[in-house]
Scaffold this motif. Structure first.
Motif, PDB file in Angstrom:
ATOM      1  N   GLU A 158     -29.853 -26.429  39.446  1.00  0.00           N
ATOM      2  CA  GLU A 158     -29.352 -25.836  38.203  1.00  0.00           C
ATOM      3  C   GLU A 158     -27.848 -26.043  38.163  1.00  0.00           C
ATOM      4  N   ILE A 159     -27.368 -26.603  37.052  1.00  0.00           N
ATOM      5  CA  ILE A 159     -25.924 -26.755  36.870  1.00  0.00           C
ATOM      6  C   ILE A 159     -25.494 -25.800  35.774  1.00  0.00           C
ATOM      7  N   ALA A 160     -24.736 -24.793  36.156  1.00  0.00           N
ATOM      8  CA  ALA A 160     -24.254 -23.800  35.194  1.00  0.00           C
ATOM      9  C   ALA A 160     -22.791 -24.106  34.929  1.00  0.00           C
ATOM     10  N   LEU A 161     -22.526 -24.734  33.795  1.00  0.00           N
ATOM     11  CA  LEU A 161     -21.158 -25.116  33.461  1.00  0.00           C
ATOM     12  C   LEU A 161     -20.534 -24.083  32.540  1.00  0.00           C
ATOM     13  N   THR A 162     -19.379 -23.584  32.905  1.00  0.00           N
ATOM     14  CA  THR A 162     -18.690 -22.570  32.103  1.00  0.00           C
ATOM     15  C   THR A 162     -17.242 -22.999  31.865  1.00  0.00           C
ATOM     16  N   GLY A 163     -16.568 -22.243  30.997  1.00  0.00           N
ATOM     17  CA  GLY A 163     -15.131 -22.454  30.802  1.00  0.00           C
ATOM     18  C   GLY A 163     -14.762 -23.701  30.028  1.00  0.00           C
ATOM     19  N   ALA A 164     -15.722 -24.251  29.262  1.00  0.00           N
ATOM     20  CA  ALA A 164     -15.404 -25.460  28.498  1.00  0.00           C
ATOM     21  C   ALA A 164     -14.668 -25.089  27.213  1.00  0.00           C
ATOM     22  N   ALA A 165     -13.936 -26.075  26.675  1.00  0.00           N
ATOM     23  CA  ALA A 165     -13.140 -25.839  25.475  1.00  0.00           C
ATOM     24  C   ALA A 165     -14.003 -25.807  24.218  1.00  0.00           C
ATOM     25  N   SER A 166     -15.228 -26.341  24.295  1.00  0.00           N
ATOM     26  CA  SER A 166     -16.153 -26.304  23.158  1.00  0.00           C
ATOM     27  C   SER A 166     -17.580 -26.359  23.690  1.00  0.00           C
ATOM     28  N   LYS A 167     -18.526 -25.976  22.834  1.00  0.00           N
ATOM     29  CA  LYS A 167     -19.945 -26.030  23.196  1.00  0.00           C
ATOM     30  C   LYS A 167     -20.334 -27.464  23.548  1.00  0.00           C
ATOM     31  N   TRP A 226     -18.630 -33.260  46.014  1.00  0.00           N
ATOM     32  CA  TRP A 226     -17.873 -32.736  44.872  1.00  0.00           C
ATOM     33  C   TRP A 226     -17.014 -33.810  44.219  1.00  0.00           C
ATOM     34  N   GLY A 227     -16.620 -34.829  44.972  1.00  0.00           N
ATOM     35  CA  GLY A 227     -15.820 -35.920  44.401  1.00  0.00           C
ATOM     36  C   GLY A 227     -16.585 -36.621  43.284  1.00  0.00           C
ATOM     37  N   ARG A 228     -17.876 -36.857  43.522  1.00  0.00           N
ATOM     38  CA  ARG A 228     -18.697 -37.516  42.501  1.00  0.00           C
ATOM     39  C   ARG A 228     -18.890 -36.608  41.287  1.00  0.00           C
ATOM     40  N   ILE A 229     -18.925 -35.293  41.540  1.00  0.00           N
ATOM     41  CA  ILE A 229     -19.061 -34.341  40.424  1.00  0.00           C
ATOM     42  C   ILE A 229     -17.788 -34.362  39.573  1.00  0.00           C
ATOM     43  N   MET A 230     -16.627 -34.330  40.220  1.00  0.00           N
ATOM     44  CA  MET A 230     -15.349 -34.418  39.507  1.00  0.00           C
ATOM     45  C   MET A 230     -15.299 -35.711  38.694  1.00  0.00           C
ATOM     46  N   ASP A 231     -15.682 -36.800  39.337  1.00  0.00           N
ATOM     47  CA  ASP A 231     -15.644 -38.107  38.684  1.00  0.00           C
ATOM     48  C   ASP A 231     -16.526 -38.122  37.437  1.00  0.00           C
ATOM     49  N   ALA A 232     -17.745 -37.605  37.570  1.00  0.00           N
ATOM     50  CA  ALA A 232     -18.687 -37.608  36.439  1.00  0.00           C
ATOM     51  C   ALA A 232     -18.126 -36.808  35.264  1.00  0.00           C
ATOM     52  N   MET A 233     -17.538 -35.649  35.555  1.00  0.00           N
ATOM     53  CA  MET A 233     -16.963 -34.857  34.461  1.00  0.00           C
ATOM     54  C   MET A 233     -15.788 -35.591  33.834  1.00  0.00           C
ATOM     55  N   GLY A 234     -15.059 -36.324  34.663  1.00  0.00           N
ATOM     56  CA  GLY A 234     -13.881 -37.045  34.180  1.00  0.00           C
ATOM     57  C   GLY A 234     -14.212 -38.090  33.131  1.00  0.00           C
ATOM     58  N   TYR A 235     -15.398 -38.719  33.239  1.00  0.00           N
ATOM     59  CA  TYR A 235     -15.744 -39.735  32.236  1.00  0.00           C
ATOM     60  C   TYR A 235     -16.734 -39.207  31.210  1.00  0.00           C
ATOM     61  N   SER A 236     -17.017 -37.907  31.244  1.00  0.00           N
ATOM     62  CA  SER A 236     -18.051 -37.343  30.362  1.00  0.00           C
ATOM     63  C   SER A 236     -17.639 -37.297  28.902  1.00  0.00           C
ATOM     64  N   GLY A 237     -16.343 -37.384  28.640  1.00  0.00           N
ATOM     65  CA  GLY A 237     -15.871 -37.234  27.268  1.00  0.00           C
ATOM     66  C   GLY A 237     -15.445 -35.798  26.979  1.00  0.00           C
ATOM     67  N   ALA A 238     -15.754 -34.881  27.887  1.00  0.00           N
ATOM     68  CA  ALA A 238     -15.326 -33.486  27.708  1.00  0.00           C
ATOM     69  C   ALA A 238     -13.850 -33.352  28.073  1.00  0.00           C
ATOM     70  N   LYS A 239     -13.183 -32.430  27.387  1.00  0.00           N
ATOM     71  CA  LYS A 239     -11.797 -32.135  27.748  1.00  0.00           C
ATOM     72  C   LYS A 239     -11.784 -31.578  29.170  1.00  0.00           C
ATOM     73  N   LEU A 240     -10.855 -32.032  29.970  1.00  0.00           N
ATOM     74  CA  LEU A 240     -10.832 -31.632  31.372  1.00  0.00           C
ATOM     75  C   LEU A 240      -9.412 -31.709  31.911  1.00  0.00           C
ATOM     76  N   VAL A 241      -9.003 -30.686  32.619  1.00  0.00           N
ATOM     77  CA  VAL A 241      -7.715 -30.714  33.314  1.00  0.00           C
ATOM     78  C   VAL A 241      -8.050 -30.531  34.794  1.00  0.00           C
ATOM     79  N   GLY A 270     -22.278 -23.969  40.263  1.00  0.00           N
ATOM     80  CA  GLY A 270     -21.470 -23.391  39.195  1.00  0.00           C
ATOM     81  C   GLY A 270     -20.207 -24.222  39.038  1.00  0.00           C
ATOM     82  N   VAL A 271     -19.964 -24.669  37.818  1.00  0.00           N
ATOM     83  CA  VAL A 271     -18.746 -25.445  37.566  1.00  0.00           C
ATOM     84  C   VAL A 271     -17.973 -24.748  36.459  1.00  0.00           C
ATOM     85  N   ASP A 272     -16.721 -24.443  36.689  1.00  0.00           N
ATOM     86  CA  ASP A 272     -15.903 -23.830  35.654  1.00  0.00           C
ATOM     87  C   ASP A 272     -14.735 -24.751  35.327  1.00  0.00           C
ATOM     88  N   LEU A 273     -14.598 -25.070  34.031  1.00  0.00           N
ATOM     89  CA  LEU A 273     -13.522 -25.986  33.634  1.00  0.00           C
ATOM     90  C   LEU A 273     -12.208 -25.254  33.401  1.00  0.00           C
TER      91      LEU A 273
END
Lengths: 393, 393
Positions: free
Chosen positions: B275-284, B311-326, B365-368
């Motif tokens: 289960e991937i519970a992603l929270t803290g995103a800038a939009s739905k 976790w490196g691969r998880i960071m990488d995947a979010m980085g190219y997902s198109g979601a805003k990310l800092v 749990g991933v929080d942006l």
């Protein structure tokens, strides 16, 4: 006339390179893992960098340094990506440029930096600073440098071309490492391309951008884009030849496309090289989306691994790609064999199509029948070996 | 109070079902492959269908028939998806609804149709028409029907709940088949959910839409969306209870989420449920993009197969997902263990995190750290077994 020659990144006049072992990944089992490419003359520089929002420290530092439009050297390492390393990582990447600059007699700001290897681990910066002065530069060390930046690559990647023009001869050459992903973290696509042609910074940027678009941006092995992907071009004008831009672009295309194909063929666990030539899309963006959806579909790639020309999975992938699509207008060819026409399977003997899908290299033509836009990608199958190589720890 | 009971798709009053063997895939090795779900009373109907632009004939016909807002029956088959079959396929799908209607004494337009199995092959419509009258309806055949629609599924999927309200008791139940993809073509996610609650068609549509969003639309095994995916809900009011919508939704959630989890756990070659519970995103939309990029990353999934909490691969995947990310704001937890804080790896003992990743089921749990939007997905690892199962012919 464009002719392939030896020499890789030092084929162009005025470029030297060298490599050494810094024990970056494992000081007890050292291998060559540190390289420098150097221009004896001032050079204009252009770069394309990963669009991943998670950018490794060396990417950030190189982007900063290249903004001047000039550079004298690139320092590259394997064994550590210096990604997800925070402010310390940035400091380490800067120290690498300063150390290389000291040895080469140029400012740190004139040095670019590329790293590949483990993520989230501090660089052994002391070992690197100790190793840099040991690097001996020469114009015959290109293959050695191509080896030093390898991670999961099984062979070094270099290529060079010599171009004759009425005004004289110029050269373009490069080295690269693969996009395969490795235990325990991800690797990266890196490439340095050098030329002794005379070209303005603005034109070099244009030429490199176009060449990357039609080579490295066409390849996809697993759809995962690294935090470190970098392509750097340096042009020092040593040939004194200012070629027409179209010719320079042609030479860059030859170099970049050869390196890109090598990367695909050396992908992890890869047994097949597949070109997908998508035509007839309603927009450029649609062409890209549809072609990449096919190339990145786990199911399509598994089918290829089994030698199955599974057109249903191709249709399905395009259907969810986001590209405009009218099922009844789709054509699919395996090489010159028509497999789908008007969205329906043809009566081409299945065994013939299977024979194409059984080859190590084949081309699939897909026409959407909706417009005049096209896009080509180079991709691979997905094998059990790939999974095995990426199981992690 | 919501209580789990037996009975699946016939747990609700007034619903019958039955199945038989039509030899659809292979008449020489027949297995149960044809099923009918029937409401003795008129029922309102709602459906959610694949958004793939390549839609199978049964999807097109069901979308047409359900537009009336009512339906009396669903006819389902495995062994043939009736996809990419052109006008003939549409005719076959319509014939299935008419044949089932004749036997049940209702109009073809009151019958919906779902197919799963091979793509691009004509339905053996004569064998199907011959088999339909042989189907015996009963209120104890739900599991048999769940088996008849299996393709690569290794176990039948059914569930039902009984809901007590101050005004009386109502039921919701369903059957489903898995999203695993099979040789030689693709399979599909199908589900039929029935209820004897009284509900308007507009409300049923709302309840089903919400329940699907939080169940079937959360699951991803390989990122490939089928041409045939369909979820149908029928509500016949036989209980005479009109529950508050929130309660009906709760009951639908219980049924749909149970079926969705069963589908993930029965994915091809799957050894882990994540289960991937992603929270803290800038939009739905960003929350969805980031969560799905992780869930669909070949590299992340391979790492899980090897028990590597990469976790490196998880960071990488979010980085190219198109979601805003800092990068500096990202947190990642494996269960309750903090693994990444501020984009950097923590000093949580690696062995502890590995122990979580070694489990058969775990939560990430991933929080942006950017906003208040969240999204949860259920996914799996990617194993050599998956590739083996999908090699095709």
């Amino acid at each position: 006339m464009i002719e392939q020659i030896r020499g890789g990144v030092t084929a162009a006049a005025g470029f030297l390179c060298g490599s050494t072992s810094a024990g970056i990944k494992n000081p007890k089992a050292p291998r060559e893992d540190l390289a420098v490419v150097y221009s004896e003359l001032p050079a204009v520089a252009a770069g394309t960098f990963t669009t991943n929002l998670v950018k490794a420290a060396p990417v950030r530092v190189s982007m900063e340094h290249i903004s001047s439009g000039e550079a004298r050297a690139v320092v590259l390492n394997s064994g550590n990506a210096n990604a997800c390393t925070g402010p310390d990582g940035l400091k380490d990447a800067r120290r690498m440029t300063v150390s290389a600059g000291l040895v080469l007699g140029v400012a740190g700001e004139e040095v670019l930096v590329c790293s590949t290897g483990r993520i989230g681990v501090r660089m052994p910066i002391d070992r690197i600073e100790e190793a840099i002065p040991r690097i001996k530069l020469s114009n015959t060390a290109s293959l050695k440098c191509a080896k030093a930046i390898m991670t999961s690559d099984t062979f070094p990647k270099e290529i060079a071309v010599r171009v004759e023009t009425p005004k004289g001869v110029f050269h373009v050459g490069g080295i690269a490492k693969g996009a395969g992903m490795i235990d325990p973290n991800m690797a990266t696509m890196l490439s340095v391309i050098t030329t002794d042609a005379k070209v303005s910074q603005a034109d070099l940027k244009k030429v490199l951008g176009g060449a990357v678009e039609d080579s490295f941006n066409r390849i996809t092995i697993d759809g995962d884009m690294s935090t470190n992907d970098t392509v750097i071009a340096l042009a020092n004008g040593a040939s004194k030849v200012r070629p027409p831009l179209a010719l320079l672009r042609e030479a860059f295309d030859a170099v970049a496309q050869t390196l890109a194909r090598m990367i695909v063929k050396d992908g992890e666990g890869v047994t097949k090289f597949v070109e997908i030539a998508l035509t007839g899309a309603a927009s450029k963006e649609d062409a890209r989306k549809a072609a990449e959806a096919i190339a990145n579909s786990t199911l399509v790639k598994c089918a290829w691994a089994g030698g199955d020309p599974n057109w249903g999975r191709i249709m399905d992938a395009m259907g969810y790609s986001g590209a405009k699509l009218v099922e009844e207008k789709v054509s699919i060819d395996y090489e010159d064999l028509p497999l789908v026409r008007g969205g329906l399977v043809t009566d081409t003997p299945w065994k013939k199509v299977q024979a194409v899908a059984a080859r190590k290299e084949f081309r699939i033509g897909v026409d959407l029948g909706l417009g005049k836009f096209s896009h080509t990608v180079w991709t691979t199958d997905l094998t059990e070996e790939y999974v095995r190589l990426n199981l992690g720890e």
